[in-house]
Design an enzyme around this catalytic site. Structure first.
Site, PDB file in Angstrom:
ATOM      1  CB  CYS A 201      13.162  -8.299   4.514  1.00 55.73           C
ATOM      2  SG  CYS A 201      12.808  -8.845   6.195  1.00 55.73           S
TER       3      CYS A 201
ATOM      4  N   GLY B 259      12.037  -2.164   4.512  1.00 58.96           N
ATOM      5  CA  GLY B 259      12.462  -2.435   5.972  1.00 58.96           C
ATOM      6  C   GLY B 259      13.551  -1.594   6.644  1.00 58.96           C
TER       7      GLY B 259
ATOM      8  CG  ASN C 285      11.668 -10.454   1.148  1.00 52.10           C
ATOM      9  OD1 ASN C 285      11.446 -10.119  -0.044  1.00 52.10           O
ATOM     10  ND2 ASN C 285      10.800 -10.164   1.932  1.00 52.10           N
ATOM     11  N   GLY C 286      11.040 -13.255   3.014  1.00 56.15           N
ATOM     12  CA  GLY C 286       9.973 -14.106   2.968  1.00 56.15           C
ATOM     13  C   GLY C 286       9.744 -14.821   4.459  1.00 56.15           C
TER      14      GLY C 286
ATOM     15  CE1 TYR D 176       2.549   1.096   2.348  1.00 55.14           C
ATOM     16  CE2 TYR D 176       3.682  -0.952   2.686  1.00 55.14           C
ATOM     17  CZ  TYR D 176       3.475   0.554   3.277  1.00 55.14           C
ATOM     18  OH  TYR D 176       4.055   1.066   4.080  1.00 55.14           O
TER      19      TYR D 176
HETATM   20  P1  5GP Z   1      -4.073   1.662   8.616  1.00 51.08           P
HETATM   21  O1  5GP Z   1      -3.497   2.971   9.139  1.00 51.08           O
HETATM   22  O2  5GP Z   1      -5.216   1.211   7.932  1.00 51.08           O
HETATM   23  O3  5GP Z   1      -3.512   0.536   9.502  1.00 51.08           O
HETATM   24  O4  5GP Z   1      -2.861   1.182   7.484  1.00 51.08           O
HETATM   25  C1  5GP Z   1      -2.933   1.904   6.325  1.00 51.08           C
HETATM   26  C2  5GP Z   1      -1.861   2.596   5.753  1.00 51.08           C
HETATM   27  O5  5GP Z   1      -0.796   1.733   6.111  1.00 51.08           O
HETATM   28  C3  5GP Z   1      -1.861   2.817   4.211  1.00 51.08           C
HETATM   29  O6  5GP Z   1      -1.789   4.227   4.151  1.00 51.08           O
HETATM   30  C4  5GP Z   1      -0.834   2.200   3.652  1.00 51.08           C
HETATM   31  O7  5GP Z   1      -0.156   2.942   2.711  1.00 51.08           O
HETATM   32  C5  5GP Z   1      -0.075   1.541   4.749  1.00 51.08           C
HETATM   33  N1  5GP Z   1       0.225  -0.015   4.713  1.00 51.08           N
HETATM   34  C6  5GP Z   1      -0.184  -0.767   4.106  1.00 51.08           C
HETATM   35  N2  5GP Z   1       0.140  -2.197   4.408  1.00 51.08           N
HETATM   36  C7  5GP Z   1       1.227  -1.737   5.092  1.00 51.08           C
HETATM   37  C8  5GP Z   1       2.111  -2.618   5.720  1.00 51.08           C
HETATM   38  O8  5GP Z   1       2.071  -4.199   5.355  1.00 51.08           O
HETATM   39  N3  5GP Z   1       3.244  -1.978   5.960  1.00 51.08           N
HETATM   40  C9  5GP Z   1       3.270  -0.924   6.337  1.00 51.08           C
HETATM   41  N4  5GP Z   1       4.325  -0.284   6.920  1.00 51.08           N
HETATM   42  N5  5GP Z   1       2.313  -0.045   6.007  1.00 51.08           N
HETATM   43  C10 5GP Z   1       1.388  -0.511   5.404  1.00 51.08           C
HETATM   44 MG    MG Z   2       0.378   4.999   3.089  1.00 53.91          MG
END
Ligand code: 5GP
Ligand code: MG
Length: 448
Positions: A2, A28, A102-103, A245
């Site tokens: 968040c 978020g 956030n957490g 990320y």
């Molecule tokens: P996958 O398609 O393998 O499930 O997710 C990988 C993609 O999701 C990657 O392109 C990465 O940038 C993104 N991603 C990785 N961790 C997270 C997360 O915690 N939340 C979101 N929204 N996207 C994520």
């Molecule tokens: Mg991605």
């Protein structure tokens, strides 16, 4: 994950909080809200949707005053997102109060059971509401002491902002897992935010990070803030995933620019993949771009934006069912056939969660005529669910928890697949300090 923001001693505080939330929309997208204090009353507006959808000019006629806090919610599938939107506001013995968080509190169920058995009534499923109850039930005279008492009963990762009629409290858990920074506005007011990219938008100057275990108290009309160490000090551990990320590349998290860190992760990956023969490096936009650039610079391979992203679509990970996720990857990413035909390519992404994105990308690239597709991931295998504020899926859904690297490679259909190792990740982040690496090593270090 968040975003939280707080503004004090600044005219039109809610508007500044709004801009802060807008800058942190990536943290978020499910719901957004702002509370502001004016004439000894706290007003709150919150709803599901993006920041620009939740607020209109009329919102700021309601959200008057020089103090405000705000929140962007990153939700999980199935959660009742309106009920779980923040801020969480309430009325208790000392007056009105509002909280953003956030957490994740890991002993939330235990606390809730106890509170409910003692007669408490809850409005939402959020752990943040626990904190509100604990503050309200404390017998301490001052809010500051009530917050301390409440947080000493909570175990978990949190960055918090608490608004009373005339004060704003900023707190980080004793490990400092989630970021929280203090900035100074041009008019002399303060802004506190999850990420420093919020400061840039409102032309605030970075002052310092809130320290792990620290409570910073801002008071209406007071130029200086005060600070208290309220939680037993522990070895600080910022979440590595903020760098990999979550955070925006233009943010500085705990003294490190996220873009620079991501480039280093990509360079480390390039050193690991020296043997790979490829015509060029392609990022998976947007999250894979800095790492791919770092890879290209280190390997001296050309950099090509051969996958185009449609920006009018949310993050794919958020979608609840597998079919929708599949379609969304296609809606979001499209390869450029003319650039790819007959080429061997290194594709760089930041992480693999379920494997949906990588599998689809390899498929799209092959369809576009790519001869070889080498998938390079700028983080280690995600094997454990994160419990400190990121809603990564269960072990069952995390592909690296269930398959070896070779099996994942086969599953996504790539010619090769490389992850960073945990030591390589730590070295690229900067080995001089500790990080929260739970997703990769399963070391759930928050126990008390
Ligand atoms: P996958 O398609 O393998 O499930 O997710 C990988 C993609 O999701 C990657 O392109 C990465 O940038 C993104 N991603 C990785 N961790 C997270 C997360 O915690 N939340 C979101 N929204 N996207 C994520
Ligand atoms: Mg991605």
């Amino acid at each position: 994950m968040c975003a939280i923001v707080g503004v004090i001693n600044s005219e039109g505080a809610a508007k500044t909080a709004y801009y802060g939330l807008f800058a942190m929309q990536h943290r978020g997208q499910e719901a957004s809200g702002i509370s502001s204090s004016f004439n000894h009353h706290i007003k709150t507006i919150k709803a599901t949707g993006l920041v620009t959808e939740v607020f209109s000019p009329a919102s700021f006629e309601i959200l008057k005053g020089n103090i405000a806090i705000g929140h962007n919610r990153y939700g999980t599938a199935g959660a009742d997102s309106l009920k779980d939107a923040q801020p969480v506001a309430g009325n208790y013995a000392l007056g009105e109060i509002s909280i953003v968080h956030n957490g994740n509190l890991i002993n939330k169920d235990e606390i809730r059971r106890k509170l409910v058995s003692e007669g408490a009534i809850f409005q939402s499923g959020m752990d943040t509401e626990n904190i509100l109850h604990l503050i309200a039930r404390s017998k301490q005279e001052h809010l500051k002491d009530r917050i301390v008492e409440a947080l000493n009963q909570c175990v978990g990762a949190y960055s918090l902002l608490i608004l009373s009629r005339s004060k704003m409290f900023a707190v980080r858990d004793r490990y400092g897992v989630r970021p929280l920074s203090i900035g100074r506005l041009k008019d002399g007011g303060y802004i506190v935010a999850s990420e420093t990219c919020a400061f840039d938008l409102v032309e605030a100057e970075f002052v310092r990070d809130v320290k792990p275990g620290e409570m910073v108290i801002f008071e209406e009309g007071k130029d200086e803030f005060s600070s208290l160490e309220i939680l037993k000090a522990a070895e600080a551990r910022i979440c590595a995933f903020e760098y990999i990320y979550f955070a925006r590349p233009d943010s500085v998290v705990e003294g490190k620019n996220v873009y620079e860190v991501r480039k280093k992760l990509g360079a480390a990956l390039a050193r690991k993949c020296k043997e790979l023969k490829a015509d060029f490096v392609v990022p998976v936009p947007d999250s894979g771009v800095p790492a791919a650039l770092g890879f290209a610079q280190e390997s001296k391979l050309p950099f090509e934006m051969a996958i185009v992203r449609n920006h009018y679509i949310g993050r794919t990970f958020i979608e609840p069912t597998q079919e929708v996720r599949n379609l969304k990857v296609k809606l979001k990413l499209n390869p450029i056939g003319a650039a790819l035909h007959g080429k061997s390519v290194v594709v760089v992404d930041d992480s693999i969660v379920r494997g949906t994105t990588s599998k689809k990308i390899v498929e799209l690239l092959r369809h576009a005529g790519a001869a070889h597709v080498h998938m390079c991931i700028a983080s280690p295998e995600l094997k454990y669910p994160e419990r400190y504020g990121i809603d990564t899926p269960s072990v069952r859904e995390l592909i690296a928890a269930n398959m070896s690297t070779d099996e994942i490679c086969k599953f996504i259909g790539a010619d090769s697949l490389t992850f960073l190792s945990v030591p390589e990740l730590v070295e690229a982040l900067g080995g001089e300090r500790k990080y929260s690496l739970v997703s990769f090593d399963g070391d759930y270090f928050i126990k008390d």
